[in-house]
Write a protein that holds these residues in place. Structure first.
Motif, short mmCIF file in Angstrom:
data_model
loop_
_atom_site.label_atom_id
_atom_site.label_comp_id
_atom_site.label_asym_id
_atom_site.label_seq_id
_atom_site.Cartn_x
_atom_site.Cartn_y
_atom_site.Cartn_z
N TYR A 54 31.83 -0.72 20.90
CA TYR A 54 30.03 -0.66 21.82
C TYR A 54 29.25 0.92 21.57
CZ TYR A 54 26.66 -1.53 25.53
OH TYR A 54 25.36 -1.39 25.91
N THR A 55 29.99 1.88 21.95
CA THR A 55 29.58 2.97 21.22
C THR A 55 29.63 4.26 20.03
OG1 THR A 55 30.86 4.76 22.50
CG2 THR A 55 29.74 3.70 24.31
N GLY A 60 28.96 11.15 21.39
CA GLY A 60 30.17 11.84 21.68
C GLY A 60 30.56 12.36 20.52
N SER A 62 28.14 13.14 18.57
CA SER A 62 26.64 14.59 18.02
C SER A 62 27.30 15.99 18.72
CB SER A 62 26.07 13.18 18.38
OG SER A 62 25.29 12.28 18.34
N MET A 115 24.71 15.22 11.41
CA MET A 115 24.44 14.78 12.67
C MET A 115 22.98 14.29 12.32
SD MET A 115 24.57 17.09 15.51
CE MET A 115 23.42 16.79 17.05
N HIS A 122 23.42 7.60 16.96
CA HIS A 122 23.69 7.15 18.14
C HIS A 122 22.63 6.16 18.76
CE1 HIS A 122 24.50 7.80 21.94
NE2 HIS A 122 23.75 9.06 21.89
N LEU A 123 20.83 6.98 17.98
CA LEU A 123 20.05 6.01 18.71
C LEU A 123 19.88 4.84 18.70
CD1 LEU A 123 16.11 7.40 17.57
CD2 LEU A 123 16.69 5.35 16.97
N VAL A 126 21.69 2.91 20.79
CA VAL A 126 21.38 2.89 22.34
C VAL A 126 19.80 2.24 22.24
CG1 VAL A 126 19.93 3.78 24.24
CG2 VAL A 126 21.71 5.28 22.76
N GLY A 143 17.16 12.19 24.30
CA GLY A 143 17.71 12.06 22.81
C GLY A 143 16.38 12.37 21.56
N THR A 150 16.97 18.10 15.88
CA THR A 150 17.86 18.01 14.76
C THR A 150 17.32 18.04 13.40
OG1 THR A 150 19.60 17.19 16.83
CG2 THR A 150 20.00 16.87 14.15
N MET A 221 21.11 19.13 25.90
CA MET A 221 22.52 18.40 25.66
C MET A 221 22.95 18.43 27.27
SD MET A 221 24.14 18.63 22.56
CE MET A 221 26.06 18.90 23.12
N PHE A 225 23.61 14.93 29.33
CA PHE A 225 25.08 14.72 29.98
C PHE A 225 24.84 14.23 31.08
CE2 PHE A 225 27.93 16.83 26.32
CZ PHE A 225 27.04 16.04 25.50
N GLY A 233 26.50 6.10 34.59
CA GLY A 233 27.31 5.93 33.23
C GLY A 233 26.93 5.39 32.19
N SER A 235 25.56 2.09 29.85
CA SER A 235 25.15 0.21 29.90
C SER A 235 26.20 -0.02 30.27
CB SER A 235 24.07 0.55 29.19
OG SER A 235 24.40 0.24 27.97
C1 HEM Z 1 20.81 14.95 19.17
C2 HEM Z 1 22.38 14.37 19.70
C3 HEM Z 1 22.60 13.88 20.79
C4 HEM Z 1 23.86 13.64 21.45
C5 HEM Z 1 25.36 15.21 21.37
C6 HEM Z 1 24.07 12.71 22.01
C7 HEM Z 1 24.98 13.47 23.43
C8 HEM Z 1 25.44 10.97 23.93
C9 HEM Z 1 26.56 10.74 24.88
C10 HEM Z 1 27.52 11.90 24.57
C11 HEM Z 1 26.76 9.51 25.60
C12 HEM Z 1 27.32 8.92 26.04
C13 HEM Z 1 27.96 7.96 24.91
C14 HEM Z 1 27.60 7.38 24.14
O1 HEM Z 1 26.42 6.64 24.90
O2 HEM Z 1 28.19 7.16 22.56
C15 HEM Z 1 24.49 9.23 25.23
C16 HEM Z 1 24.27 8.47 25.83
C17 HEM Z 1 23.02 8.17 25.75
N1 HEM Z 1 22.25 8.49 24.83
FE1 HEM Z 1 22.20 10.48 23.59
N2 HEM Z 1 22.54 12.03 22.60
C18 HEM Z 1 22.34 12.58 21.12
C19 HEM Z 1 20.89 11.78 21.20
C20 HEM Z 1 20.96 11.12 21.18
C21 HEM Z 1 19.11 9.78 21.16
C22 HEM Z 1 18.38 10.44 20.03
C23 HEM Z 1 19.04 9.55 22.07
C24 HEM Z 1 17.92 8.12 21.94
C25 HEM Z 1 16.78 8.35 21.44
C26 HEM Z 1 19.49 8.94 22.81
C27 HEM Z 1 19.53 8.71 24.19
C28 HEM Z 1 20.72 8.10 24.95
C29 HEM Z 1 20.50 7.11 25.76
C30 HEM Z 1 20.04 6.22 25.84
C31 HEM Z 1 22.26 7.03 26.51
C32 HEM Z 1 22.67 6.13 27.46
C33 HEM Z 1 23.76 5.16 26.83
C34 HEM Z 1 23.87 4.21 27.49
O3 HEM Z 1 23.90 3.38 28.90
O4 HEM Z 1 24.20 3.06 26.63
N3 HEM Z 1 20.39 9.91 23.12
N4 HEM Z 1 24.49 10.75 24.51
#
Ligand code: HEM
Length: 460
Positions: A54-55, A60, A62, A115, A122-123, A126, A143, A150, A221, A225, A233, A235
């Motif tokens: 899923y993820t 993690g 990143s 990275m 990761h984007l 999501v 994000g 980055t 960051m 988190f 938590g 989705s």
């Molecule tokens: C640049 C460094 C980033 C780090 C270190 C980071 C880290 C994380 C982590 C550890 C999680 C929870 C686990 C996972 O979903 O894999 C998460 C969830 C999430 N991230 Fe990031 N993220 C980053 C960038 C982004 C970007 C670029 C976006 C979107 C534009 C984003 C949007 C989200 C959202 C909406 C969630 C919740 C997802 C869910 O509930 O399914 N993040 N992020």
């Protein structure tokens, strides 16, 4: 009789933790560690969110990369000198005289590039699972800002080795800024610390690279988190047509989440170190402002935009189009609020097929347009009475936007797609178009930026 002193390690332990070492489950050290973990995760998590596919561990990973970059970056700082005379030599010294210097530099270099890829994936994860919708809209915004930081961290780091690659890559990359109307020249001077790249630019980039950007990233960051937890938590992954979610079965964070996370982190770290041992980071001859390489290319992540510059008026290709894409990304969670498909990859079965179709269409149309524009189409020649900003800028831009609206409508009518499925299709079309442009920029542009096969591309 005086009380017997405990052995030294136990006394040191006690001085730090303020409790005798017992090793039992309630020892304070364990409690502190558990609390640290429980600040990041809740004590119990829904079983379904543990599914790796899923993820893909991308958030993690990143975070792991940020840690690796911070540690190796701090090590590199011991040797690096941010002056045009000192920079190149200090990089050479890392490869020759500094103990493990080359390995540390390689790890930093490859992790930085990875990275960008991992944060972008990761984007996409999501986006594809609809996890940007309420209540996670704001975390999507955070994000996006982190992704931009980055890229900026990479861009500022690109100059630091002060070799030909760095000097000319940044020259081409930063020329984009000067196309911004009114403030472009001023902004470019501010960033470069003068009219062109020199000692002041190196110092500016160094300051941004080692302090401003990492600090901003660290703060965001933590916020990111914290929001994941506050938003309930992750989705929850769902199957197509599953209907409303009921009460979820949960698992213990410590055993079912933290252990696999830790194992994944160790495997990824090992993979990065092995890769860095085998493939050295590039280093070309010392920067020479009088000799421009041919072709002179921006860093790889800007080559899609540099490719646009070859087809459109600079203002449209490098400013208007990227800005429109950014605005669309920031507005996305507020425009697409369809809660039915949160947690379902590509929204539905129809969504999956139309995504595939749109990805293929995006690649083919982009290749077609690049060839057409390179060999046959000459808009300024066809519309000689108009200034090029119109003939080669606003006219193709209007056609492009009309095409996207048409594609959205086509999906709605021909495939009976819902609104969010049609948005997904347009997204896939643009995404694969951009990936194709980047690939063309990296592999198919040679001398004078002419189109050629990858094996014919050489840099003189
Ligand atoms: C640049 C460094 C980033 C780090 C270190 C980071 C880290 C994380 C982590 C550890 C999680 C929870 C686990 C996972 O979903 O894999 C998460 C969830 C999430 N991230 Fe990031 N993220 C980053 C960038 C982004 C970007 C670029 C976006 C979107 C534009 C984003 C949007 C989200 C959202 C909406 C969630 C919740 C997802 C869910 O509930 O399914 N993040 N992020």
């Amino acid at each position: 009789m005086s009380e017997q002193k405990p052995p030294l390690p136990q006394r040191v332990y006690r001085s730090a933790i303020r409790e005798p070492f017992t090793g039992d489950r309630r020892s304070r050290l364990r409690i502190v560690m558990n609390n640290l973990i429980l600040h990041l995760h809740p004590a119990q998590v829904p079983v379904r969110t543990l599914r790796f596919t899923y993820t893909w561990g991308l958030g993690g990973l990143s975070a792991l990369l940020v840690v690796i970059l911070a540690v190796t970056g701090a090590m590199l700082e011991f040797t690096y000198t941010p002056t045009p005379d000192g920079a190149y030599n200090s990089i050479l010294a890392m490869s020759t005289t500094v103990f493990f210097g080359e390995l540390v530099r390689n790890i930093h270099h490859w992790s930085a590039n990875l990275m960008i890829v991992v944060a972008a994936l990761h984007l996409l994860r999501v986006f594809f699972t609809g996890a940007f919708r309420a209540p996670r809209e704001f975390n999507w915004i955070i994000g996006l800002v982190m992704l931009l930081l980055t890229v900026l961290a990479n861009f500022t780091g690109y100059l630091l080795p002060w070799d030909q690659l760095a000097y000319w890559g940044i020259t081409v990359g930063s020329s984009i800024i000067s196309y911004i109307p009114v403030i472009g020249d001023g902004l470019s001077r501010l960033l470069l610390g003068g009219p062109e790249i020199g000692a002041a630019t190196l110092l500016n980039f160094y300051g941004l690279h080692i302090s401003v950007i990492p600090m901003a990233l660290a703060m965001l960051m933590s916020f990111h988190f914290w929001r994941v937890r506050k938003d309930g938590g992750l989705s929850i992954p769902r199957k197509v047509n599953e209907g409303a979610l009921g009460k979820e079965e949960t698992a213990t964070t410590y055993i079912d989440l933290v252990r696999p996370e830790f194992t994944f982190a160790i495997i990824m770290l090992a993979a990065i170190v092995i890769f860095a041992m085998l493939i050295p980071a590039p280093l070309e001859p010392l920067a020479n402002p009088d000799v421009s390489p041919n072709p002179a290319k921006a860093p790889w992540y800007f080559l899609g935009i540099q490719e646009l510059l070859l087809h459109y008026h600079p203002l449209v290709g490098t400013i208007v189009i990227p800005l429109l894409v950014l605005i669309a990304l920031f507005a996305l969670p507020y425009a697409d609020a369809d809660m039915e498909s949160v947690g379902i990859y590509f929204r539905s079965l129809r969504g999956r097929w139309s995504s595939l179709f749109s990805a293929a269409t995006g690649v083919l149309l982009t290749i077609g347009y690049v060839l057409l524009d390179e060999y046959w189409l000459d808009l300024p020649g066809l519309l000689p009475s108009l200034p090029t900003i119109i003939s080669n800028g606003l006219v193709p831009l209007a056609l492009l936007l009309l095409g996207l609206v048409g594609y959205y409508e086509f999906n709605r009518r021909a495939f009976k797609a819902t609104k969010c499925e049609a948005v997904l299709s347009v997204f896939m079309l643009i995404l694969f178009g951009f990936i194709t442009l980047t690939a063309i920029g990296i592999w198919f542009r040679g001398s004078g930026m002419a189109l050629m096969w990858p094996w014919e591309v050489t840099i003189h």
